[in-house]
Design a protein around this motif. Structure first.
Motif, PDB file in Angstrom:
ATOM      1  N   TRP A   1       0.838  -1.204   0.000  1.00 21.46           N
ATOM      2  CA  TRP A   1       0.000   0.000   0.000  1.00 21.46           C
ATOM      3  C   TRP A   1       0.867   1.244   0.000  1.00 21.46           C
ATOM      4  N   ARG A   2       0.554   2.158  -0.912  1.00 26.85           N
ATOM      5  CA  ARG A   2       1.230   3.459  -0.981  1.00 26.85           C
ATOM      6  C   ARG A   2       0.245   4.555  -0.596  1.00 26.85           C
ATOM      7  N   TYR A   3       0.553   5.262   0.476  1.00 28.33           N
ATOM      8  CA  TYR A   3      -0.182   6.475   0.809  1.00 28.33           C
ATOM      9  C   TYR A   3       0.724   7.628   0.388  1.00 28.33           C
ATOM     10  N   ASP A   4       0.635   7.936  -0.919  1.00 29.33           N
ATOM     11  CA  ASP A   4       1.561   8.939  -1.440  1.00 29.33           C
ATOM     12  C   ASP A   4       1.050   9.510  -2.752  1.00 29.33           C
ATOM     13  N   PRO A   5       1.360  10.784  -2.989  1.00 32.26           N
ATOM     14  CA  PRO A   5       2.096  11.685  -2.106  1.00 32.26           C
ATOM     15  C   PRO A   5       1.174  12.343  -1.083  1.00 32.26           C
ATOM     16  N   VAL A   6       1.736  12.704   0.053  1.00 32.54           N
ATOM     17  CA  VAL A   6       0.994  13.473   1.051  1.00 32.54           C
ATOM     18  C   VAL A   6       1.051  14.939   0.636  1.00 32.54           C
ATOM     19  N   ILE A   7      -0.114  15.516   0.393  1.00 33.79           N
ATOM     20  CA  ILE A   7      -0.216  16.908  -0.054  1.00 33.79           C
ATOM     21  C   ILE A   7      -1.047  17.681   0.960  1.00 33.79           C
TER      22      ILE A   7
ATOM     23  N   ARG B   1      -4.912  12.573   8.737  1.00 30.50           N
ATOM     24  CA  ARG B   1      -5.005  11.635   9.857  1.00 30.50           C
ATOM     25  C   ARG B   1      -6.257  10.768   9.724  1.00 30.50           C
ATOM     26  N   GLU B   2      -7.352  11.404   9.369  1.00 27.18           N
ATOM     27  CA  GLU B   2      -8.607  10.667   9.218  1.00 27.18           C
ATOM     28  C   GLU B   2      -8.535   9.685   8.046  1.00 27.18           C
ATOM     29  N   LYS B   3      -8.027  10.139   6.898  1.00 25.42           N
ATOM     30  CA  LYS B   3      -7.948   9.275   5.717  1.00 25.42           C
ATOM     31  C   LYS B   3      -6.977   8.127   5.931  1.00 25.42           C
ATOM     32  N   PHE B   4      -5.805   8.446   6.465  1.00 27.62           N
ATOM     33  CA  PHE B   4      -4.801   7.410   6.680  1.00 27.62           C
ATOM     34  C   PHE B   4      -5.323   6.342   7.633  1.00 27.62           C
ATOM     35  N   SER B   5      -5.941   6.758   8.715  1.00 28.64           N
ATOM     36  CA  SER B   5      -6.473   5.808   9.693  1.00 28.64           C
ATOM     37  C   SER B   5      -7.565   4.939   9.088  1.00 28.64           C
ATOM     38  N   TYR B   6      -8.440   5.562   8.323  1.00 26.84           N
ATOM     39  CA  TYR B   6      -9.543   4.820   7.698  1.00 26.84           C
ATOM     40  C   TYR B   6      -9.016   3.749   6.751  1.00 26.84           C
ATOM     41  N   ILE B   7      -8.123   4.148   5.843  1.00 27.71           N
ATOM     42  CA  ILE B   7      -7.606   3.186   4.866  1.00 27.71           C
ATOM     43  C   ILE B   7      -6.746   2.130   5.560  1.00 27.71           C
TER      44      ILE B   7
ATOM     45  N   SER C   1       4.840  15.773  13.173  1.00 32.27           N
ATOM     46  CA  SER C   1       3.778  15.196  13.986  1.00 32.27           C
ATOM     47  C   SER C   1       2.988  14.150  13.195  1.00 32.27           C
ATOM     48  N   PHE C   2       2.708  14.464  11.936  1.00 34.81           N
ATOM     49  CA  PHE C   2       1.956  13.519  11.105  1.00 34.81           C
ATOM     50  C   PHE C   2       2.787  12.273  10.806  1.00 34.81           C
ATOM     51  N   ALA C   3       4.091  12.445  10.592  1.00 33.64           N
ATOM     52  CA  ALA C   3       4.969  11.296  10.355  1.00 33.64           C
ATOM     53  C   ALA C   3       4.961  10.359  11.559  1.00 33.64           C
ATOM     54  N   TYR C   4       5.088  10.914  12.751  1.00 32.55           N
ATOM     55  CA  TYR C   4       5.051  10.095  13.966  1.00 32.55           C
ATOM     56  C   TYR C   4       3.697   9.407  14.113  1.00 32.55           C
ATOM     57  N   PHE C   5       2.643  10.122  13.759  1.00 32.03           N
ATOM     58  CA  PHE C   5       1.292   9.545  13.827  1.00 32.03           C
ATOM     59  C   PHE C   5       1.172   8.335  12.900  1.00 32.03           C
ATOM     60  N   MET C   6       1.610   8.475  11.646  1.00 34.30           N
ATOM     61  CA  MET C   6       1.521   7.357  10.702  1.00 34.30           C
ATOM     62  C   MET C   6       2.328   6.163  11.176  1.00 34.30           C
ATOM     63  N   ALA C   7       3.531   6.435  11.667  1.00 34.76           N
ATOM     64  CA  ALA C   7       4.388   5.339  12.132  1.00 34.76           C
ATOM     65  C   ALA C   7       3.757   4.600  13.304  1.00 34.76           C
ATOM     66  N   GLU C   8       3.206   5.346  14.247  1.00 31.54           N
ATOM     67  CA  GLU C   8       2.599   4.729  15.422  1.00 31.54           C
ATOM     68  C   GLU C   8       1.360   3.921  15.049  1.00 31.54           C
TER      69      GLU C   8
END
Length: 309
Positions: free
Chosen positions: A118-124, A135-141, A187-194
Motif C-alpha cells: 500500500w502506498r499512501y503517497d504523495p501526502v499533499i 489523519r482521518e484518511k490514513f487511519s480509515y484506509i 507530527s503527522f509522520a510520527y502519527f503514521m508510524a505509530e
C-alpha cells in the motif's frame, strides 16, 4: 535476469493490460528512448529472463483477469498500489476510494498480502487537505487494509514542473497547496508510524531525505527492492540486482530495473502527477496499438536495430 518495472511512467494495469500480456506472450517489448527516437532496445520478457515484475497502479481492476495466466507462465510479481483517497478534486478519473479498497482486498486475497504494498503517497497539504484530513484518511484506509498488506509506503509531494502547473490551476479553483511548518509534518509522520506499528504493518518512505523520519520509525524504502523479492519469492539474487539504480533520484533506493512505460500516457488525470498531463495522455492513447511491441505507435523495424537485453 532482470527486474521489470510496469511502470513508474504510467499505469499499465489500469490502461495497458492487454498490450502487456501480448508482450508477455511474444516474449519481448521494444522501448524507444524518449530523448532519442532512433535509439530503441528490444527487452526480453521471457520468464527465464525476468526475475520479477513490479506493477505500479492506482486501479488494477482491469488487469485482474490476467493474473492467473501470469502465474501459470511462471512469472513472479508484486504490486505497488497507491490508495490515498483525495477524491475527484485531485484524482478526477479514479474510481471511488471504497471501490479501490475492495479491489485491493480482492487482489490481496488472490496473490497474497505480502505481494500488495500500500502506498499512501504523495501526502499533499492544502486548504482542503489539512493534517486532520490526512489523519482521518490514513487511519480509515489503514484499518481497512490492515489484514491485506504487510507494508505501507509514504512520501511527501515534490513540485515537479508539470505538477506545479496543475497546482497553479488548482489555486484558481480554490485549492491552494502549501508547505506546512516542519512541526506539522513531523507530527503527522510520527502519527503514521505509530498507527502502522499498532496494527503490525511495516512503514517506509519513498525517495525522501527528511532526517526525522527514521527517528519516527519510517525507514528509507526501496519500491523496487531486491531484498524484498528474495524474501517474498524465496530467491537468492546475484549482487548486480542489488545495485542502486543510478538513473533515479539520489534519494531513491530502488535497484536497477527495466521500465516498460512511456511518459504522458496515463489517463487518471491526477493533479500531482510528475509523469505527464492528462491531455497528452489522451493524445498518445489514440496512437496505442495493443498488438504493437511499442507501447505507443507502431514498430516496423526500420528506425533502428534493437538490442536484446
Amino acid at each position: 535476469m532482470q527486474i521489470i518495472s510496469a511502470s513508474r511512467r504510467t499505469d499499465i494495469p489500469a490502461f495497458y493490460g492487454e498490450w502487456f500480456m501480448n508482450r508477455i506472450r511474444e516474449g519481448y517489448f521494444i522501448f524507444k528512448n524518449p530523448y532519442n527516437a532512433k535509439q530503441m532496445s528490444k527487452i526480453s520478457l521471457r520468464p527465464e529472463d525476468v526475475t520479477a515484475i513490479v506493477f505500479w497502479t492506482k486501479n488494477p481492476a482491469p488487469f485482474m483477469k490476467y493474473l492467473d495466466e501470469l502465474q501459470d507462465r511462471g512469472y513472479r510479481f508484486y504490486f505497488q498500489y497507491t490508495l490515498n483517497g483525495y477524491g475527484p478534486e485531485m484524482e478526477p478519473f479514479l474510481p471511488s476510494v471504497e471501490k479501490r479498497i475492495k479491489t485491493f482486498k480482492k487482489l490481496s486475497e488472490k496473490i497474497g498480502k505480502e505481494k500488495v504494498i500500500w502506498r499512501y503517497d504523495p501526502v499533499i497539504f492544502s486548504n482542503v487537505h489539512s493534517s486532520d484530513y490526512h489523519r482521518e484518511k490514513f487511519s480509515y484506509i489503514l484499518n481497512e487494509l490492515k489484514d491485506f498488506t504487510t507494508r505501507v509506503v509514504i512520501s511527501f509531494v515534490d513540485e515537479y514542473r508539470k505538477a506545479t502547473i496543475n497546482f497553479k490551476k488548482l489555486k484558481e479553483e480554490g485549492i491552494e497547496i502549501y508547505q506546512p511548518p516542519e512541526v506539522i509534518i513531523k507530527s503527522f509522520a510520527y502519527f503514521m508510524a505509530e498507527e502502522a506499528k499498532k496494527l503490525g504493518l511495516e512503514i517506509q518512505s519513498c525517495a525522501e531525505n527528511i532526517a526525522y523520519l527514521p527517528a519516527a520509525g519510517i525507514m528509507p524504502g526501496k519500491c523496487i527492492d531486491a531484498d524484498y523479492i528474495e524474501k517474498v519469492f524465496s530467491l537468492t539474487l546475484p549482487e548486480k540486482l542489488h545495485l542502486k539504480d543510478k538513473s533515479q533520484r539520489q534519494e531513491c533506493g530502488c535497484v536497477v530495473s527495466k521500465d516498460v512505460g512511456v511518459y504522458d500516457t496515463c489517463l487518471h488525470g491526477c493533479k500531482y502527477c510528475y509523469a505527464g498531463s492528462y491531455e497528452a495522455g489522451k493524445k498518445n492513447y489514440e496512437k496505442h496499438d495493443p498488438n504493437s511491441p511499442l507501447l505507443i505507435g507502431k514498430y516496423d523495424g526500420g528506425e533502428a536495430e534493437p538490442t536484446l537485453f
